[in-house]
Design a protein around this motif. Structure first.
Motif, PDB file in Angstrom:
ATOM      1  N   VAL A 172      53.988 -78.432  41.838  1.00  0.00           N
ATOM      2  CA  VAL A 172      54.850 -78.232  40.621  1.00  0.00           C
ATOM      3  C   VAL A 172      54.377 -78.825  39.570  1.00  0.00           C
ATOM      4  CG1 VAL A 172      57.029 -77.408  42.106  1.00  0.00           C
ATOM      5  CG2 VAL A 172      56.525 -79.961  41.538  1.00  0.00           C
ATOM      6  N   ALA A 212      60.614 -75.312  44.944  1.00  0.00           N
ATOM      7  CA  ALA A 212      59.427 -74.857  44.167  1.00  0.00           C
ATOM      8  C   ALA A 212      58.137 -75.706  44.793  1.00  0.00           C
ATOM      9  CB  ALA A 212      59.187 -74.859  42.489  1.00  0.00           C
ATOM     10  N   ALA A 213      58.490 -76.756  45.069  1.00  0.00           N
ATOM     11  CA  ALA A 213      57.420 -77.967  45.688  1.00  0.00           C
ATOM     12  C   ALA A 213      57.271 -77.450  47.286  1.00  0.00           C
ATOM     13  CB  ALA A 213      57.800 -79.175  45.722  1.00  0.00           C
ATOM     14  N   ARG A 242      63.167 -77.595  41.454  1.00  0.00           N
ATOM     15  CA  ARG A 242      61.799 -78.107  41.918  1.00  0.00           C
ATOM     16  C   ARG A 242      61.654 -78.555  43.142  1.00  0.00           C
ATOM     17  NH1 ARG A 242      58.404 -80.886  38.179  1.00  0.00           N
ATOM     18  NH2 ARG A 242      57.093 -82.588  39.231  1.00  0.00           N
ATOM     19  N   GLY A 279      55.380 -72.881  39.909  1.00  0.00           N
ATOM     20  CA  GLY A 279      55.171 -74.332  39.826  1.00  0.00           C
ATOM     21  C   GLY A 279      55.632 -74.747  38.514  1.00  0.00           C
ATOM     22  N   TYR A 292      61.966 -72.378  38.645  1.00  0.00           N
ATOM     23  CA  TYR A 292      60.636 -72.267  38.663  1.00  0.00           C
ATOM     24  C   TYR A 292      60.153 -71.263  39.108  1.00  0.00           C
ATOM     25  CZ  TYR A 292      60.324 -77.513  37.809  1.00  0.00           C
ATOM     26  OH  TYR A 292      60.283 -78.854  37.130  1.00  0.00           O
TER      27      TYR A 292
END
Length: 397
Positions: free
Chosen positions: A292, A286-287, A283, A39, A36
């Protein structure tokens, strides 16, 4: 030739080439990688088959939704539970562990802080009496054994990788502070809001998605490479010595459980038995950095406030590791970029899984990275397959 499926955004094609080379040059039999950036997914690839010990017509092909056990890459998501509880004012990382877990205050552990658990500084990587696989699954024997265990060193004065005990230590603090198990808290407060196919305690309904892990042999470099045979490193020798702290830390469950056993996957082992897709790991990280966004899903939830993000990646432990016998760097629950655990940049933080898996965040470049494999090679912190992907990704940036 193994067919690679999935997508890469323009400019990230070198990651595709490196992923394909993992099968042709580095011994991968089934794997996935996702990246990612800011986001959004820019790399989402998978190939091979989901069972490392199957072949021919018995080999189930790897699908985008295929999940695998990711071993110690579980530690990063587990750490996020404590950080979010700290962020919400439910756990104080500077409080003694005994504040939440009174039975823990025994045999010199009165001054062990919660942050010592996250940074592998508690002095509790081994158990005097290893647990059986059944005891390791029951949710009570691990914490009880650690409450009665004397530390190997004065807590807070040194660090050594808590390969398995990390999970029972964190899990019991969470259970005492919230009344929920760590795996349940993760499922309800992190996985559900962010949309993650990542479990600490695999539900029966998801078991059909999980492949089988097995050891695979990394190919030898060609003679033309001119590489000299190197002596066996100290950590490899220590793994063969039943009296060493290294061997004892990795065998606190004896005999070692079968990682393909449904009962093992279903039990909550926050140190070593998380099950995830590569997409979910990327994910998740990334969060931690920001919201995201996937096509059709809309913007998601940002997990870490800026102060929590800074806390998670602030160096807590550095130098000789009493278990891994190399120089390691840890923040609060996460490995940091360094010679023994190279990530993308000095800002990176995350965690490998012994045998191949790797996941991390890189705030400098706004990246979340996840690599999952079914073929376990003889690596602990620096597997050549994800490292090749990281090098390719660095070149794209």
């Amino acid at each position: 030739m193994t067919e690679v499926q999935g997508t890469v955004a323009a400019g990230f094609e070198p990651v595709l080439h490196a992923f394909r080379a993992g099968f042709t040059e580095r011994g991968d039999v089934g794997a996935a990688v996702t990246v990612y950036r800011d986001g959004r997914p820019v790399v989402d690839l998978w190939a091979g088959h989901a069972e490392a010990d199957a072949s021919g017509t018995d080999a189930r092909p790897w699908q985008r939704e295929t999940a695998q056990i990711v071993r110690s890459a579980t530690k990063g998501p587990a750490a996020a539970v404590l950080h979010l509880l700290h962020q919400r004012g439910r756990i104080d990382l500077d409080a003694p562990v005994g504040t939440y877990w009174p039975e823990f205050k025994a045999r010199g552990k009165e001054r062990v802080l919660v942050r010592h658990l996250l940074a592998h500084r508690a002095g509790l990587p081994v158990l005097d009496t290893p647990l059986t696989p059944e005891q390791a699954r029951d949710g009570a024997s691990g914490p009880a054994a650690l409450a009665a265990q004397a530390p190997l060193w004065e807590p807070g004065t040194a660090h050594g990788y808590h390969a398995h005990t990390y999970g029972w230590l964190l899990g019991e603090v969470v259970a005492r502070a919230t009344g929920r198990s760590l795996g349940r808290w993760f499922a309800e407060e992190i996985a559900a809001p962010v949309g993650l196919d990542l479990w600490i305690g695999l539900p029966d309904a998801e078991a059909h998605r999980v492949g089988r892990v097995a050891p695979v042999t990394a190919p030898e470099p060609p003679a033309s490479a001119g590489l000299k045979v190197r002596p066996k490193p100290a950590v490899a020798r220590a793994h063969q010595d039943p009296t060493s702290v290294t061997r004892r830390a990795f065998t606190v469950i004896d005999p070692l459980p079968d990682e393909n056993d449904p009962a093992y996957r279903a039990a909550e082992h926050p140190a070593s038995a998380g099950v995830a897709t590569a997409h979910a790991l990327a994910r998740f990280y990334a969060a931690l950095l920001g919201p995201v966004d996937d096509v059709g899903r809309g913007p998601g939830t940002r997990l870490y406030a800026p102060a929590t993000l800074a806390l998670a990646r602030t160096e807590e432990s550095a130098g000789p590791d009493r278990v891994l016998l190399v120089r390691t760097r840890f923040g609060s629950g996460y490995m940091l970029h360094g010679p023994s655990s190279p990530l993308l940049s000095p800002s990176s933080f995350g965690h490998p899984g012994r045998g191949g898996s790797l996941a991390f965040a890189d705030p400098e470049h706004g990246l979340g990275f996840g690599y999952v494999t079914c073929g376990l090679q003889r690596s602990v912190t620096s597997d050549p397959r994800p490292q090749a992907l990281v090098r390719a990704l660095r070149g794209c940036l």
